[in-house]
Design a protein around this motif. Structure first.
Motif, PDB file in Angstrom:
ATOM      1  N   MET A   1      38.131  42.186  52.289  1.00 16.90           N
ATOM      2  CA  MET A   1      38.573  40.841  51.926  1.00 16.90           C
ATOM      3  C   MET A   1      40.001  40.630  52.410  1.00 16.90           C
ATOM      4  SD  MET A   1      38.880  41.325  47.812  1.00 16.90           S
ATOM      5  CE  MET A   1      39.944  42.568  47.087  1.00 16.90           C
ATOM      6  N   SER A   2      40.364  39.379  52.650  1.00 16.91           N
ATOM      7  CA  SER A   2      41.671  39.063  53.209  1.00 16.91           C
ATOM      8  C   SER A   2      42.240  37.831  52.527  1.00 16.91           C
ATOM      9  CB  SER A   2      41.573  38.840  54.722  1.00 16.91           C
ATOM     10  OG  SER A   2      40.722  37.734  55.007  1.00 16.91           O
ATOM     11  N   CYS A   3      43.497  37.526  52.842  1.00 14.93           N
ATOM     12  CA  CYS A   3      44.177  36.375  52.262  1.00 14.93           C
ATOM     13  C   CYS A   3      43.786  35.107  53.018  1.00 14.93           C
ATOM     14  CB  CYS A   3      45.692  36.577  52.317  1.00 14.93           C
ATOM     15  SG  CYS A   3      46.637  35.153  51.722  1.00 14.93           S
ATOM     16  N   PRO A   4      43.343  34.061  52.330  1.00 14.59           N
ATOM     17  CA  PRO A   4      42.993  32.828  53.032  1.00 14.59           C
ATOM     18  C   PRO A   4      44.201  32.121  53.635  1.00 14.59           C
ATOM     19  CG  PRO A   4      42.906  32.475  50.667  1.00 14.59           C
ATOM     20  CD  PRO A   4      43.117  33.945  50.874  1.00 14.59           C
ATOM     21  N   ARG A   5      45.400  32.393  53.110  1.00 13.70           N
ATOM     22  CA  ARG A   5      46.585  31.679  53.570  1.00 13.70           C
ATOM     23  C   ARG A   5      47.262  32.330  54.773  1.00 13.70           C
ATOM     24  NH1 ARG A   5      49.521  30.555  47.713  1.00 13.70           N
ATOM     25  NH2 ARG A   5      47.768  29.426  46.751  1.00 13.70           N
ATOM     26  N   CYS A   6      47.248  33.673  54.836  1.00 10.52           N
ATOM     27  CA  CYS A   6      47.961  34.341  55.937  1.00 10.52           C
ATOM     28  C   CYS A   6      47.093  35.324  56.702  1.00 10.52           C
ATOM     29  CB  CYS A   6      49.209  35.052  55.404  1.00 10.52           C
ATOM     30  SG  CYS A   6      48.859  36.525  54.409  1.00 10.52           S
ATOM     31  N   GLY A   7      45.918  35.638  56.183  1.00 11.30           N
ATOM     32  CA  GLY A   7      45.036  36.586  56.845  1.00 11.30           C
ATOM     33  C   GLY A   7      45.343  38.035  56.541  1.00 11.30           C
ATOM     34  N   GLY A   8      46.362  38.294  55.708  1.00 14.62           N
ATOM     35  CA  GLY A   8      46.724  39.657  55.358  1.00 14.62           C
ATOM     36  C   GLY A   8      45.766  40.270  54.353  1.00 14.62           C
ATOM     37  N   SER A   9      45.999  41.525  54.025  1.00 13.78           N
ATOM     38  CA  SER A   9      45.125  42.229  53.089  1.00 13.78           C
ATOM     39  C   SER A   9      45.382  41.761  51.664  1.00 13.78           C
ATOM     40  CB  SER A   9      45.331  43.738  53.208  1.00 13.78           C
ATOM     41  OG  SER A   9      46.668  44.078  52.896  1.00 13.78           O
ATOM     42  N   VAL A  10      44.357  41.888  50.833  1.00 12.13           N
ATOM     43  CA  VAL A  10      44.414  41.452  49.440  1.00 12.13           C
ATOM     44  C   VAL A  10      44.034  42.614  48.543  1.00 12.13           C
ATOM     45  CG1 VAL A  10      43.341  39.951  47.708  1.00 12.13           C
ATOM     46  CG2 VAL A  10      43.963  39.029  49.936  1.00 12.13           C
ATOM     47  N   ARG A  11      44.797  42.803  47.477  1.00 13.44           N
ATOM     48  CA  ARG A  11      44.478  43.803  46.475  1.00 13.44           C
ATOM     49  C   ARG A  11      43.746  43.150  45.320  1.00 13.44           C
ATOM     50  NH1 ARG A  11      50.015  47.429  45.850  1.00 13.44           N
ATOM     51  NH2 ARG A  11      50.056  48.269  47.983  1.00 13.44           N
ATOM     52  N   GLY A  12      42.712  43.818  44.815  1.00 14.38           N
ATOM     53  CA  GLY A  12      41.965  43.292  43.681  1.00 14.38           C
ATOM     54  C   GLY A  12      42.727  43.465  42.383  1.00 14.38           C
ATOM     55  N   PRO A  13      42.199  42.934  41.291  1.00 15.54           N
ATOM     56  CA  PRO A  13      42.850  43.088  39.983  1.00 15.54           C
ATOM     57  C   PRO A  13      43.043  44.561  39.624  1.00 15.54           C
ATOM     58  CG  PRO A  13      41.084  41.457  39.893  1.00 15.54           C
ATOM     59  CD  PRO A  13      40.970  42.131  41.222  1.00 15.54           C
TER      60      PRO A  13
END
Length: 227
Positions: A1-13
């Motif tokens: 999964m990635s960030c919709p705003r910048c395309g970077g990586s996203v950490r889950g809760p």
């Protein structure tokens, strides 16, 4: 999964945060894009999105052109959200011959709640929403004026829907509008491929009906970090 705003990586809760987070953008609904595309993938995404709004909450539409323009294929589908937030945005990618000739073209359609930022990122804009640019477009002085900004008029869910041209990166053209209370974005590569929206484009919601005759192509590079 990635960030919709910048395309970077996203950490889950985790133990410290109850929401998914991008290191650069903060809390975001994570973007999920399957690596492959085909009828089984589309069916699974449609099922995920159709049940992702919760009881009594309409599903976020997945806007797909149908019929596809001659020679075009469906090349990607995805959504932004998680179990905590529900589905807050969807994206569909298509590819085919450029409407004015001269090679291939790609178009993506994004439906999103305010603040998600996927459509503006794909358009190469700053900020999470196209509101400021639409304000400028809506003060358009009208046909015949040298500063007139043309609109695209397509049918979305059975209704005529205007999309306004917004400023974008020079390698693409981007339109934005509203459908079912959400932002609707249409972004085309190369910029001349935006002429596709001057043709008879009709968008259907795949959560309501998925045409069995859909043709699938190679996965879109624009949904996997190239934009």
């Amino acid at each position: 999964m990635s960030c919709p705003r910048c395309g970077g990586s996203v950490r889950g809760p985790d133990l410290m945060h109850s929401e998914s987070r991008c290191l650069a953008c903060g809390p975001v609904p994570p973007l999920h894009v399957p690596e492959h595309i085909g009828p089984d993938i589309v069916a699974s995404v449609v099922e995920r999105i159709a049940t992702g709004g919760g009881d009594g909450v309409p599903a976020t539409p997945i806007w797909c052109p149908w019929p596809l323009p001659p020679g075009w294929t469906l090349t990607g589908v995805g959504w932004a959200g998680d179990d905590r937030t529900g589905v807050r945005a969807t994206v569909v990618a298509c590819a085919g011959p450029a409407p004015l000739g001269g090679g291939p073209a790609d178009v993506v359609f994004v439906a999103e709640e305010p603040g998600v930022g996927l459509g503006t990122r794909l358009a190469g804009l700053t900020g999470p929403d196209p509101g400021p640019q639409l304000t400028e477009a809506l003060t358009d002085p009208g046909p015949g004026h040298p500063e007139h900004v043309a609109t695209a008029k397509i049918r979305v869910g059975g209704h005529p829907t205007p999309l306004w041209l917004v400023n974008s990166s020079t390698d693409r053209s981007a339109y934005a509008g509203e459908a079912r209370g959400m932002w609707l974005h249409a972004i085309a590569w190369p910029a001349s491929a935006g002429h596709l929206l001057a043709e008879h484009v009709v968008l259907y919601d795949l959560t309501e009906w998925t045409p069995p005759e859909l043709v699938y192509g190679a996965p879109s590079p624009y949904l996997h970090g190239r934009a």
